[in-house]
Write an enzyme that holds these catalytic residues in place. Sequence first.
Site, PDB file in Angstrom:
ATOM      1  N   THR A   1      77.515 -25.176 -61.701  1.00  9.28           N
ATOM      2  CA  THR A   1      76.103 -24.582 -61.816  1.00  9.28           C
ATOM      3  C   THR A   1      75.192 -25.308 -62.740  1.00  9.28           C
ATOM      4  O   THR A   1      74.992 -26.424 -62.945  1.00  9.28           O
ATOM      5  CB  THR A   1      75.943 -22.960 -61.908  1.00  9.28           C
ATOM      6  OG1 THR A   1      76.802 -22.539 -62.932  1.00  9.28           O
ATOM      7  CG2 THR A   1      76.528 -22.281 -60.650  1.00  9.28           C
TER       8      THR A   1
ATOM      9  N   LYS B   1      84.880 -23.377 -63.525  1.00  6.58           N
ATOM     10  CA  LYS B   1      83.483 -23.573 -63.762  1.00  6.58           C
ATOM     11  C   LYS B   1      82.968 -22.495 -64.466  1.00  6.58           C
ATOM     12  O   LYS B   1      83.722 -21.256 -64.457  1.00  6.58           O
ATOM     13  CB  LYS B   1      82.597 -23.767 -62.505  1.00  6.58           C
ATOM     14  CG  LYS B   1      82.630 -22.544 -61.449  1.00  6.58           C
ATOM     15  CD  LYS B   1      81.493 -21.500 -61.989  1.00  6.58           C
ATOM     16  CE  LYS B   1      80.181 -22.120 -62.174  1.00  6.58           C
ATOM     17  NZ  LYS B   1      79.136 -21.072 -62.820  1.00  6.58           N
TER      18      LYS B   1
ATOM     19  N   THR C   1      79.807 -15.942 -64.838  1.00  6.32           N
ATOM     20  CA  THR C   1      80.071 -16.768 -63.710  1.00  6.32           C
ATOM     21  C   THR C   1      80.921 -17.385 -63.898  1.00  6.32           C
ATOM     22  O   THR C   1      81.235 -18.947 -63.762  1.00  6.32           O
ATOM     23  CB  THR C   1      78.362 -17.360 -63.450  1.00  6.32           C
ATOM     24  OG1 THR C   1      78.571 -18.877 -63.894  1.00  6.32           O
ATOM     25  CG2 THR C   1      77.382 -16.933 -64.106  1.00  6.32           C
TER      26      THR C   1
ATOM     27  N   GLU D   1      76.025 -23.136 -72.048  1.00 10.68           N
ATOM     28  CA  GLU D   1      75.010 -23.429 -71.889  1.00 10.68           C
ATOM     29  C   GLU D   1      74.333 -24.000 -73.366  1.00 10.68           C
ATOM     30  O   GLU D   1      73.886 -22.945 -74.090  1.00 10.68           O
ATOM     31  CB  GLU D   1      74.153 -22.529 -71.273  1.00 10.68           C
ATOM     32  CG  GLU D   1      74.336 -22.417 -69.599  1.00 10.68           C
ATOM     33  CD  GLU D   1      73.928 -21.244 -69.057  1.00 10.68           C
ATOM     34  OE1 GLU D   1      73.946 -21.387 -67.846  1.00 10.68           O
ATOM     35  OE2 GLU D   1      73.342 -20.414 -69.743  1.00 10.68           O
TER      36      GLU D   1
ATOM     37  N   ASN E   1      68.174 -20.968 -69.595  1.00 13.37           N
ATOM     38  CA  ASN E   1      68.095 -19.654 -69.106  1.00 13.37           C
ATOM     39  C   ASN E   1      66.795 -19.053 -68.751  1.00 13.37           C
ATOM     40  O   ASN E   1      66.632 -18.250 -68.020  1.00 13.37           O
ATOM     41  CB  ASN E   1      68.852 -18.723 -69.868  1.00 13.37           C
ATOM     42  CG  ASN E   1      70.424 -18.816 -69.655  1.00 13.37           C
ATOM     43  OD1 ASN E   1      70.761 -18.472 -68.834  1.00 13.37           O
ATOM     44  ND2 ASN E   1      71.082 -19.381 -70.586  1.00 13.37           N
TER      45      ASN E   1
END
Length: 408
Positions: free
Chosen positions: A158, A184, A195, A281, A403
């Site tokens: 993602t 992932k 996630t 991230e 985000n």
Amino acid sequence: MKTLERNITIQLVKQGNILSPKGFKAAGLHAGLRYSKKDLGMILSDTPASCAAVYTQSVVQAAPLNVTKESIHTEGKIQGVIVNSACANACTGEQGLKDAYEMRNCAAVKFGLPDHYIAVASTGVIGEFMKMDKIKQGIELLEPTADGADDFEHAILTTDTVTKHYACQTEVDGKLITMGGAAKGSGMIHPNMATMLGFITTDANIASADLQKALSEITDETFNQITVDGDTSTNDMVLVLANGQAGNSQLTETHPDWPQFVALLKQTSENLAKEIAKDGEGATKLVEVNVTGTQTKQEAQVLAKTIVGSNLVKTAVYGADANWGRIIASMGRSGVTFNPGDTTIAFGEITVLQNGVPAPFSEAEAKSYLEEPTIIINVHLKEGTAAGTAWGCDLTYDYVKINASYRS
């Protein structure tokens, strides 16, 4: 080559991946769930494989998890795993559950397998319905091959910036056992199982119940010891498939080589977990926190994860600021009882707090160390002999940017 306790030797498979073990194939393609990237993947074993899994501990669980749990419960065997990105199929009610079952059925028909031999996993935006027309068309186009690992790894991503894979080997009964993995995860990572999706394959011969024992044993020390942002996902799952093609005698807890197998699974899981933490991230640094000297291992793990999950610690690491006060402050809210006067903290080999007293250190040297891509924070207590480790990343401006527009 890495030699562990009890003469256990684990060997890295260079450029290894989920297809390094015997008898597995994979595929990945662009089904149209997102604009241009691959978004649908498949792992296929040549034969039905023993299966074990761990799942998110969130009360809110996505539909694919329920379907996969049912598949595994039926016989303890899985032969294929169908995975999509772009849509989490979470908080989608009865329609979401129907779609997850339909994904399972379509994959089963495509590959000529019973429905319960298929596991389903999804990752992406919560609260959106699956584009089932594209899913079904994509499944029909999937053709797993022995060199399809990279396509699969890309299909499950993602916001990840890199694929995550690993493989290693050991000997059981004189037979070479290989284990490979793909994962992932980049944001919404704070497992109680994020996630985060992890898929591990091995050609070892082991029953599902014993495989589950091994996976459950090492999960708390690996996948559950990473954090990126403190949020646990609705879709977390780690799935292990063992097809037995290495030809060893069946592994159980009483098998003399059981420790080798557990060590193999732990090393694979730990490396995949660290890759997820490293790719948080917006992250620029992998942060490892080691805590020693607690009464129990659980206390050490809680302290380590509290430190690595502190936003104040994470921002200090990003800014290369040796602000050790943020570390001991986060420890104070962990729920673990310890004596601050017996606490020693170091950035790598640079001691900044010695037995509760500030230690003289070079700010320039500490800043230089904290600018490295991998940062190790060591905390030593005097409460006992237990130890624990956790992994995370720094917190940057880019995390907010990513985000703030995740659905865009």
